[in-house]
Scaffold this active site. Structure first.
Site, PDB file in Angstrom:
ATOM      1  N   MET A 141     -11.907  -5.983   4.505  1.00 18.17           N
ATOM      2  CA  MET A 141     -11.151  -4.959   5.246  1.00 18.17           C
ATOM      3  C   MET A 141     -10.930  -5.432   6.679  1.00 18.17           C
ATOM      4  SD  MET A 141     -10.458  -2.363   3.211  1.00 18.17           S
ATOM      5  CE  MET A 141      -9.750  -1.327   4.499  1.00 18.17           C
TER       6      MET A 141
ATOM      7  N   GLY B  19      -9.789   4.267   5.538  1.00 13.23           N
ATOM      8  CA  GLY B  19      -9.594   5.703   5.732  1.00 13.23           C
ATOM      9  C   GLY B  19      -8.183   6.105   6.101  1.00 13.23           C
TER      10      GLY B  19
ATOM     11  N   MET C 140      -9.023   7.715  -2.107  1.00 15.54           N
ATOM     12  CA  MET C 140      -9.989   8.205  -1.109  1.00 15.54           C
ATOM     13  C   MET C 140     -10.519   9.559  -1.557  1.00 15.54           C
ATOM     14  SD  MET C 140      -8.043   7.277   2.436  1.00 15.54           S
ATOM     15  CE  MET C 140      -7.190   5.716   2.664  1.00 15.54           C
TER      16      MET C 140
ATOM     17  N   ASP D  83      -4.502   3.257  -2.985  1.00 17.51           N
ATOM     18  CA  ASP D  83      -5.706   3.603  -2.211  1.00 17.51           C
ATOM     19  C   ASP D  83      -6.280   4.943  -2.646  1.00 17.51           C
ATOM     20  OD1 ASP D  83      -6.082   1.487  -0.167  1.00 17.51           O
ATOM     21  OD2 ASP D  83      -4.058   2.064   0.448  1.00 17.51           O
TER      22      ASP D  83
ATOM     23  N   SER E  33       0.838  -1.201   0.000  1.00 17.47           N
ATOM     24  CA  SER E  33       0.000   0.000   0.000  1.00 17.47           C
ATOM     25  C   SER E  33       0.874   1.253   0.000  1.00 17.47           C
ATOM     26  CB  SER E  33      -0.922   0.008   1.221  1.00 17.47           C
ATOM     27  OG  SER E  33      -1.515   1.286   1.323  1.00 17.47           O
TER      28      SER E  33
ATOM     29  N   ASP F 186      -6.779  -6.219   4.114  1.00 13.78           N
ATOM     30  CA  ASP F 186      -6.184  -4.880   4.037  1.00 13.78           C
ATOM     31  C   ASP F 186      -6.379  -4.149   5.360  1.00 13.78           C
ATOM     32  OD1 ASP F 186      -5.245  -2.413   3.235  1.00 13.78           O
ATOM     33  OD2 ASP F 186      -6.898  -2.004   1.842  1.00 13.78           O
TER      34      ASP F 186
ATOM     35  N   HIS G  24      -7.744   0.348  -5.150  1.00 14.89           N
ATOM     36  CA  HIS G  24      -8.791   0.203  -4.129  1.00 14.89           C
ATOM     37  C   HIS G  24      -9.560   1.517  -4.044  1.00 14.89           C
ATOM     38  CE1 HIS G  24      -9.591  -0.416   0.511  1.00 14.89           C
ATOM     39  NE2 HIS G  24     -10.701  -0.436  -0.202  1.00 14.89           N
TER      40      HIS G  24
ATOM     41  N   MET H 203     -12.028   3.859  -2.525  1.00 14.58           N
ATOM     42  CA  MET H 203     -12.838   4.203  -1.346  1.00 14.58           C
ATOM     43  C   MET H 203     -13.522   5.522  -1.663  1.00 14.58           C
ATOM     44  SD  MET H 203     -10.074   3.051   1.514  1.00 14.58           S
ATOM     45  CE  MET H 203      -8.759   3.102   0.313  1.00 14.58           C
TER      46      MET H 203
ATOM     47  N   GLY I  70       0.990  -1.926   4.191  1.00 17.83           N
ATOM     48  CA  GLY I  70       1.537  -0.584   4.007  1.00 17.83           C
ATOM     49  C   GLY I  70       2.658  -0.371   4.999  1.00 17.83           C
ATOM     50  N   THR I  71       2.273  -0.060   6.234  1.00 17.25           N
ATOM     51  CA  THR I  71       3.246   0.237   7.289  1.00 17.25           C
ATOM     52  C   THR I  71       4.278  -0.870   7.450  1.00 17.25           C
ATOM     53  OG1 THR I  71       1.459   1.425   8.399  1.00 17.25           O
ATOM     54  CG2 THR I  71       3.425   0.963   9.709  1.00 17.25           C
TER      55      THR I  71
ATOM     56  N   HIS J 228      -0.548  -1.593  -4.289  1.00 15.30           N
ATOM     57  CA  HIS J 228      -1.919  -1.272  -3.860  1.00 15.30           C
ATOM     58  C   HIS J 228      -2.075   0.251  -3.819  1.00 15.30           C
ATOM     59  CE1 HIS J 228      -5.657  -2.281  -1.622  1.00 15.30           C
ATOM     60  NE2 HIS J 228      -5.389  -1.245  -0.857  1.00 15.30           N
TER      61      HIS J 228
END
Ligand code: DX5
Ligand code: ZN
Length: 218
Positions: free
Chosen positions: A137, A142, A37, A35, A8, A176, A66, A68, A198-199, A33
């Site tokens: 999820m 978010g 938003m 994201d 991510s 995710d 993805h 959102m 991600g992290t 990935h």
């Protein structure tokens, strides 16, 4: 099933996107990935199809988008043209879910449907036949860097069982949010085979070791 990882970009150094993506590739990460938003479906606003287009120009990696966003209808053509390989929409978004999934397929892209932690997994069942992948999820969408929600594991198991019963043994189940070496084992045991991270990937000392650990932990 083969376990795949998807990095991510939210947790990457966005000022050096191309370098971060090549770091993923060198580390053996399978997918990227992306994201998206819109500040309505979730609080934050991230990036849209023009940014994906620059990412596409910089890499041949598989791009997992993805969405959102409150209404993904108009975004499908934009992200498909920008070079997405797979597009995920949320079952909680406001659109004609079946028609939007068919539109993704029509454009030659892999099709996926996502479900938030508090939405029952049964919500995706009417659309399973249209999907290559379901994204369960494991945090509220978010923000990156949130803690994994263990109560989502039983949803993964129910989905895998239902897919098997329907003869959809090849259905990818993606997870995710909060996926690390510690949480990977439980989601894989339950039947997930695509791990978004991600992290844990971008903030690790050694991305390759972390990626290997995510893939191998059982
Ligand atoms: C959250 C996003 C995730 C997030 C994952 O809404 O969909 O993809 O970036 O980040 P980590 O792995 O840090 O939880
Ligand atoms: Zn995501």
């Amino acid at each position: 099933m083969t376990i795949k990882t998807s990095a991510s970009l939210l947790a990457s150094n966005l000022a050096q996107l191309a370098l971060e993506i090549s770091r993923c590739k060198k580390s053996g990460v399978d997918w990227v990935h992306f994201d998206v938003m819109d500040g309505v479906f979730v609080d934050q606003i991230t990036y849209g199809s023009p940014v994906l287009k620059t990412v596409r120009a910089s890499t041949d990696m598989f791009l997992d988008v993805h969405l959102m966003v409150e209404d993904p209808t108009k975004q499908i053509a934009l992200f498909a043209d920008a070079g997405a390989d797979l597009i995920t929409i949320h079952v909680e978004s406001f659109c004609n879910i079946g028609e939007v999934l068919k539109d993704i397929r029509k454009r030659g892209k892999k099709v996926a449907l996502a479900v938030k932690p508090k939405t029952p997994i049964e919500a995706v069942y009417p659309y399973l036949h249209l999907c290559d992948m379901v994204l369960v999820m494991t945090v509220e969408p978010g923000y990156g860097g949130q803690a994994f929600m263990p109560e989502t594991v039983s949803k993964i198991a129910s989905l895998r069982k239902t897919a098997d019963t329907l003869g959809m043994k090849e259905l990818d189940i993606q997870v995710d949010g909060g996926i690390s070496e510690k949480t990977a084992e439980a989601v894989k045991k339950a039947g997930a085979n695509v791990l978004v991270a991600g992290t844990s990937l971008f903030k690790s000392e050694n991305m390759k070791e972390t990626n290997d650990a995510l893939k191998n932990a059982v």
